[in-house]
Design a protein around this motif. Structure first.
Motif, mmCIF file in Angstrom:
data_model
loop_
_atom_site.group_PDB
_atom_site.id
_atom_site.type_symbol
_atom_site.label_atom_id
_atom_site.label_comp_id
_atom_site.label_asym_id
_atom_site.label_seq_id
_atom_site.Cartn_x
_atom_site.Cartn_y
_atom_site.Cartn_z
ATOM 1 N N GLU A 99 0.970 -1.471 -0.013
ATOM 2 C CA GLU A 99 0.334 -0.286 0.311
ATOM 3 C C GLU A 99 0.560 1.255 0.208
ATOM 4 O OE1 GLU A 99 -4.089 -1.534 2.141
ATOM 5 O OE2 GLU A 99 -2.392 -0.992 3.661
ATOM 6 N N PHE A 100 1.565 1.529 0.808
ATOM 7 C CA PHE A 100 3.145 2.545 0.611
ATOM 8 C C PHE A 100 3.016 2.856 -0.677
ATOM 9 C CE2 PHE A 100 7.920 3.203 0.745
ATOM 10 C CZ PHE A 100 7.945 4.767 0.900
ATOM 11 N N ILE A 101 3.373 1.686 -1.735
ATOM 12 C CA ILE A 101 3.909 1.825 -2.605
ATOM 13 C C ILE A 101 2.669 2.108 -4.154
ATOM 14 C CG2 ILE A 101 5.191 0.416 -4.798
ATOM 15 C CD1 ILE A 101 6.708 -1.072 -3.245
ATOM 16 N N LEU A 102 1.351 1.502 -3.850
ATOM 17 C CA LEU A 102 0.637 2.301 -4.321
ATOM 18 C C LEU A 102 -0.007 3.711 -3.898
ATOM 19 C CD1 LEU A 102 -1.666 -0.582 -4.066
ATOM 20 C CD2 LEU A 102 -0.872 0.133 -5.741
ATOM 21 N N PHE A 103 0.514 3.997 -3.073
ATOM 22 C CA PHE A 103 0.200 5.309 -2.651
ATOM 23 C C PHE A 103 1.537 6.550 -3.274
ATOM 24 C CE2 PHE A 103 -1.784 4.307 2.012
ATOM 25 C CZ PHE A 103 -3.452 4.041 1.116
ATOM 26 N N LEU A 104 2.476 5.964 -2.855
ATOM 27 C CA LEU A 104 3.161 6.968 -3.800
ATOM 28 C C LEU A 104 3.223 7.047 -5.160
ATOM 29 C CD1 LEU A 104 6.939 5.986 -1.905
ATOM 30 C CD2 LEU A 104 5.303 7.940 -1.804
ATOM 31 N N THR A 105 2.740 6.270 -5.726
ATOM 32 C CA THR A 105 2.670 5.705 -7.567
ATOM 33 C C THR A 105 1.393 6.193 -8.104
ATOM 34 O OG1 THR A 105 1.873 3.560 -7.328
ATOM 35 C CG2 THR A 105 4.155 3.916 -7.771
ATOM 36 N N MET A 106 0.467 6.519 -7.000
ATOM 37 C CA MET A 106 -1.526 7.033 -7.072
ATOM 38 C C MET A 106 -0.980 8.430 -7.758
ATOM 39 S SD MET A 106 -4.548 6.509 -4.725
ATOM 40 C CE MET A 106 -4.030 4.946 -4.463
ATOM 41 N N SER A 107 -2.496 8.998 -8.032
ATOM 42 C CA SER A 107 -2.134 10.435 -8.358
ATOM 43 C C SER A 107 -2.848 11.205 -7.566
ATOM 44 C CB SER A 107 -2.661 10.212 -9.295
ATOM 45 O OG SER A 107 -4.353 10.928 -10.404
ATOM 46 N N ASP A 108 -2.772 12.767 -6.712
ATOM 47 C CA ASP A 108 -3.597 13.000 -6.428
ATOM 48 C C ASP A 108 -4.940 12.519 -6.030
ATOM 49 O OD1 ASP A 108 -1.562 14.067 -4.988
ATOM 50 O OD2 ASP A 108 -0.994 16.029 -5.951
ATOM 51 N N GLU A 109 -5.295 13.014 -7.817
ATOM 52 C CA GLU A 109 -6.846 12.780 -8.542
ATOM 53 C C GLU A 109 -7.136 11.605 -7.578
ATOM 54 O OE1 GLU A 109 -4.359 13.909 -11.269
ATOM 55 O OE2 GLU A 109 -4.617 16.045 -10.648
ATOM 56 N N ALA A 110 -6.626 10.456 -8.187
ATOM 57 C CA ALA A 110 -7.277 9.145 -7.935
ATOM 58 C C ALA A 110 -7.058 9.325 -6.342
ATOM 59 C CB ALA A 110 -6.323 8.229 -8.464
ATOM 60 N N PHE A 111 -6.030 9.615 -5.248
ATOM 61 C CA PHE A 111 -6.407 9.385 -3.875
ATOM 62 C C PHE A 111 -7.164 10.152 -3.885
ATOM 63 C CE2 PHE A 111 -5.658 11.181 0.506
ATOM 64 C CZ PHE A 111 -4.625 9.941 0.926
ATOM 65 N N ASN A 112 -7.841 11.632 -3.510
ATOM 66 C CA ASN A 112 -8.779 12.479 -3.556
ATOM 67 C C ASN A 112 -10.414 11.627 -3.885
ATOM 68 O OD1 ASN A 112 -7.329 14.395 -2.831
ATOM 69 N ND2 ASN A 112 -6.962 15.357 -4.006
ATOM 70 N N ASN A 113 -9.940 10.834 -5.110
ATOM 71 C CA ASN A 113 -11.477 10.759 -5.352
ATOM 72 C C ASN A 113 -12.107 9.121 -4.616
ATOM 73 O OD1 ASN A 113 -11.913 11.938 -7.718
ATOM 74 N ND2 ASN A 113 -11.418 10.690 -8.849
ATOM 75 N N LYS A 114 -10.841 8.311 -4.272
ATOM 76 C CA LYS A 114 -10.822 7.028 -3.438
ATOM 77 C C LYS A 114 -10.672 7.075 -2.107
ATOM 78 C CE LYS A 114 -9.028 2.521 -3.327
ATOM 79 N NZ LYS A 114 -7.867 1.366 -2.844
ATOM 80 N N TYR A 115 -9.703 8.760 -1.414
ATOM 81 C CA TYR A 115 -10.014 8.484 -0.035
ATOM 82 C C TYR A 115 -10.508 9.856 0.455
ATOM 83 C CZ TYR A 115 -7.224 3.930 -0.334
ATOM 84 O OH TYR A 115 -6.666 3.095 -0.568
#
Length: 118
Positions: A99-115
């Motif tokens: 999940e650490f690696i996923l958070f680092l590679t995730m875009s800010d938009e995808a993070f905002n949409n999911k969390y």
């Protein structure tokens, strides 16, 4: 002092006398008091609508992911409790590293949409 004091973006108010002074001034020319330095801020990237940061979540996952701190931070309390219950197996630590690696590679938009739900 019946007049309203107005300042421009390049000015600030003296912390002692309230006079309008230059924003970069270290000493107030009116009262002579040294001005406090502006506090520095740590930038953790863009922040979601609910105030959660992708970089903070990644750091929690890396350092404290084995006990589920990143899940509690993101508001997923149920999963955080599951991580706590099974932390002795070290399986949550492995999942948290992924999940650490996923958070680092995730875009800010995808993070905002999911969390980012407020």
């Amino acid at each position: 002092m019946n007049e309203l004091m107005v300042k421009s973006p390049q000015e600030k108010f003296c912390s002692e006398c309230g006079a309008v002074i230059n924003a970069k001034a270290e000493i107030c020319p009116k009262c002579g008091v040294r001005q406090a330095a502006a506090p520095s801020q740590i930038n953790l990237g863009t922040v979601a609508a609910n105030g959660k940061s992708r970089i903070a979540a990644a750091l929690f996952a890396f350092f404290l992911g084995g006990i589920g701190v990143h899940k509690f931070y993101l508001g997923q309390v149920g999963l955080g409790i599951v991580y706590l219950l099974f932390c002795w197996t070290l399986i949550p630590s492995l999942i948290a590293f992924v999940e650490f690696i996923l958070f680092l590679t995730m875009s800010d938009e995808a993070f905002n949409n999911k969390y980012g739900q407020a």
